[in-house]
Design an enzyme around this catalytic site. Structure first.
Site, PDB file in Angstrom:
ATOM      1  N   TRP A 225      -2.276  25.672 -18.314  1.00 24.32           N
ATOM      2  CA  TRP A 225      -2.182  24.960 -16.803  1.00 24.32           C
ATOM      3  C   TRP A 225      -2.048  23.183 -17.514  1.00 24.32           C
ATOM      4  O   TRP A 225      -0.791  22.802 -16.709  1.00 24.32           O
ATOM      5  CB  TRP A 225      -2.664  25.587 -16.337  1.00 24.32           C
ATOM      6  CG  TRP A 225      -2.923  24.405 -14.647  1.00 24.32           C
ATOM      7  CD1 TRP A 225      -2.127  25.382 -13.558  1.00 24.32           C
ATOM      8  CD2 TRP A 225      -3.007  23.504 -14.494  1.00 24.32           C
ATOM      9  NE1 TRP A 225      -1.949  24.093 -12.445  1.00 24.32           N
ATOM     10  CE2 TRP A 225      -2.735  22.899 -12.876  1.00 24.32           C
ATOM     11  CE3 TRP A 225      -4.213  22.639 -14.446  1.00 24.32           C
ATOM     12  CZ2 TRP A 225      -3.074  21.656 -12.324  1.00 24.32           C
ATOM     13  CZ3 TRP A 225      -4.449  21.603 -13.997  1.00 24.32           C
ATOM     14  CH2 TRP A 225      -3.819  21.093 -12.645  1.00 24.32           C
ATOM     15  N   TYR A 229       1.481  21.155 -16.759  1.00 23.51           N
ATOM     16  CA  TYR A 229       1.333  19.840 -15.971  1.00 23.51           C
ATOM     17  C   TYR A 229       1.482  18.539 -16.539  1.00 23.51           C
ATOM     18  O   TYR A 229       1.826  18.347 -16.159  1.00 23.51           O
ATOM     19  CB  TYR A 229       0.150  19.972 -14.787  1.00 23.51           C
ATOM     20  CG  TYR A 229       0.065  19.136 -13.995  1.00 23.51           C
ATOM     21  CD1 TYR A 229       0.464  19.260 -12.713  1.00 23.51           C
ATOM     22  CD2 TYR A 229      -1.083  17.936 -13.914  1.00 23.51           C
ATOM     23  CE1 TYR A 229       0.767  19.098 -11.890  1.00 23.51           C
ATOM     24  CE2 TYR A 229      -0.937  17.367 -12.206  1.00 23.51           C
ATOM     25  CZ  TYR A 229      -0.085  17.841 -11.774  1.00 23.51           C
ATOM     26  OH  TYR A 229      -0.045  17.157 -10.367  1.00 23.51           O
ATOM     27  N   ASP A 245      -0.960  28.389 -12.258  1.00 24.47           N
ATOM     28  CA  ASP A 245      -1.212  28.049 -11.512  1.00 24.47           C
ATOM     29  C   ASP A 245      -0.984  28.426  -9.941  1.00 24.47           C
ATOM     30  O   ASP A 245      -0.231  29.087 -10.088  1.00 24.47           O
ATOM     31  CB  ASP A 245       0.377  26.819 -10.774  1.00 24.47           C
ATOM     32  CG  ASP A 245      -0.504  25.714  -9.552  1.00 24.47           C
ATOM     33  OD1 ASP A 245      -0.891  25.001 -10.257  1.00 24.47           O
ATOM     34  OD2 ASP A 245       0.487  26.272  -8.587  1.00 24.47           O
TER      35      ASP A 245
END
Length: 297
Positions: A225, A229, A245
């Protein structure tokens, strides 16, 4: 003080952009309100203060820049463009995402939605690690403490803009135990800073994305994640897609779509190469109480 105008391809969803960045504004380095964004830039030769104000009718963003060294002008302008995703191609994004029956009404409702970027890749990676699975308010508070403790004070502060973000060199050997950050994240932050100092991880827009991804995943406490990001916001990857997410999962459930990772990945194939924009549309579709705001830096 210089005043410039930064052109972009219309449309631009100013409200969504300012809303996203405003909720994540960190004390000491950012101020966002009244339709304007102000922040400190740590540049190669100096520090600067940038104030950006979208001018909708002109399809431009006005940039007022307090610059100490003119050699940094080009870098400052580029970083501001990256922060607001001003080099996006909204027509191409809309053409691809609009072909999906679920995304089509979202794209029509929010034309020109941008993926907020970053003025500094290292800063963004630090914020992403701090923001793992805690609220945006909590993440910005902790990041503000980090800035207050380790940021370099500006020679001439400007209202609430008082410091630069801590450098990798400063963070690598700093005592972070008193800031309220968990031990796991302290370890991750120090590992990140050390990797950047050594050149093992590059976080600018020109970095090799595959190498950066591998380098980040090798760090303790950094998972897929966080890497996705960072790729989305720091590296400017328009196809970055944090499939795990929680905000994305909430949005998919709201649209009665499968939330199994394999199903999500399969459906997202039709969104390439704009999956980062797809996830922004899905987050935004949840409104002001979007759960993604509880889990993104």
């Amino acid at each position: 003080m210089l005043t410039l105008r930064l052109a972009y391809r219309p449309p631009l969803d100013t409200a969504a952009l300012l809303g996203f960045l405003g909720k994540r504004a960190v004390a000491g380095i950012e101020e966002i309100g009244g339709g304007r964004l102000r922040r400190v830039l740590a540049l190669p030769n100096s520090a600067a203060i940038a104030e950006l104000e979208p001018l909708a009718r002109a399809n431009q963003v006005q940039l007022r820049l307090r610059l100490e060294d003119l050699r940094d002008l080009g870098v400052a302008v580029q970083r501001c463009r990256q922060w607001l995703d001003l080099d996006a191609e909204p027509a191409a994004v809309a053409e691809t995402l609009g072909a999906d029956p679920v995304l089509a009404p979202l794209v029509a409702a929010r034309p020109g939605l941008r993926v907020p970027g970053a003025v500094d890749g290292f800063e963004m990676a630090v914020r992403a690690i701090i923001g793992q699975r805690i609220s945006v308010a909590g993440a910005t508070t902790l990041t503000g403490r980090l800035v207050a403790a380790l940021g370099e004070p500006l020679a001439t502060p400007d209202a609430g803009l008082t410091r630069t973000f801590p450098t990798p060199e400063r963070l690598a050997d700093a005592d972070l135990d008193s800031l309220g950050v968990t031990k796991t994240r302290v370890t991750a932050l120090r590992a990140l800073a050390s990797a950047v100092v050594k050149g093992d991880v590059e976080l600018d827009r020109g970095a090799d994305r595959a190498r950066t991804t591998a380098g980040l995943l090798a760090l303790p406490g950094v998972g897929p994640w966080t890497v996705a990001y960072v790729a989305m916001r720091a590296l400017g990857d328009p196809d970055a897609f944090p499939v795990t997410d929680l905000g994305l999962l909430h949005a998919l459930r709201a649209h009665r779509l499968p939330t199994d990772p394999a199903d999500i990945t399969d459906r997202a194939e039709r969104w390439r190469p704009w999956r980062a924009y797809a996830i922004l549309h899905l987050w935004t579709s949840l409104g002001s109480t979007t759960p993604s705001e509880e889990f993104a830096a």
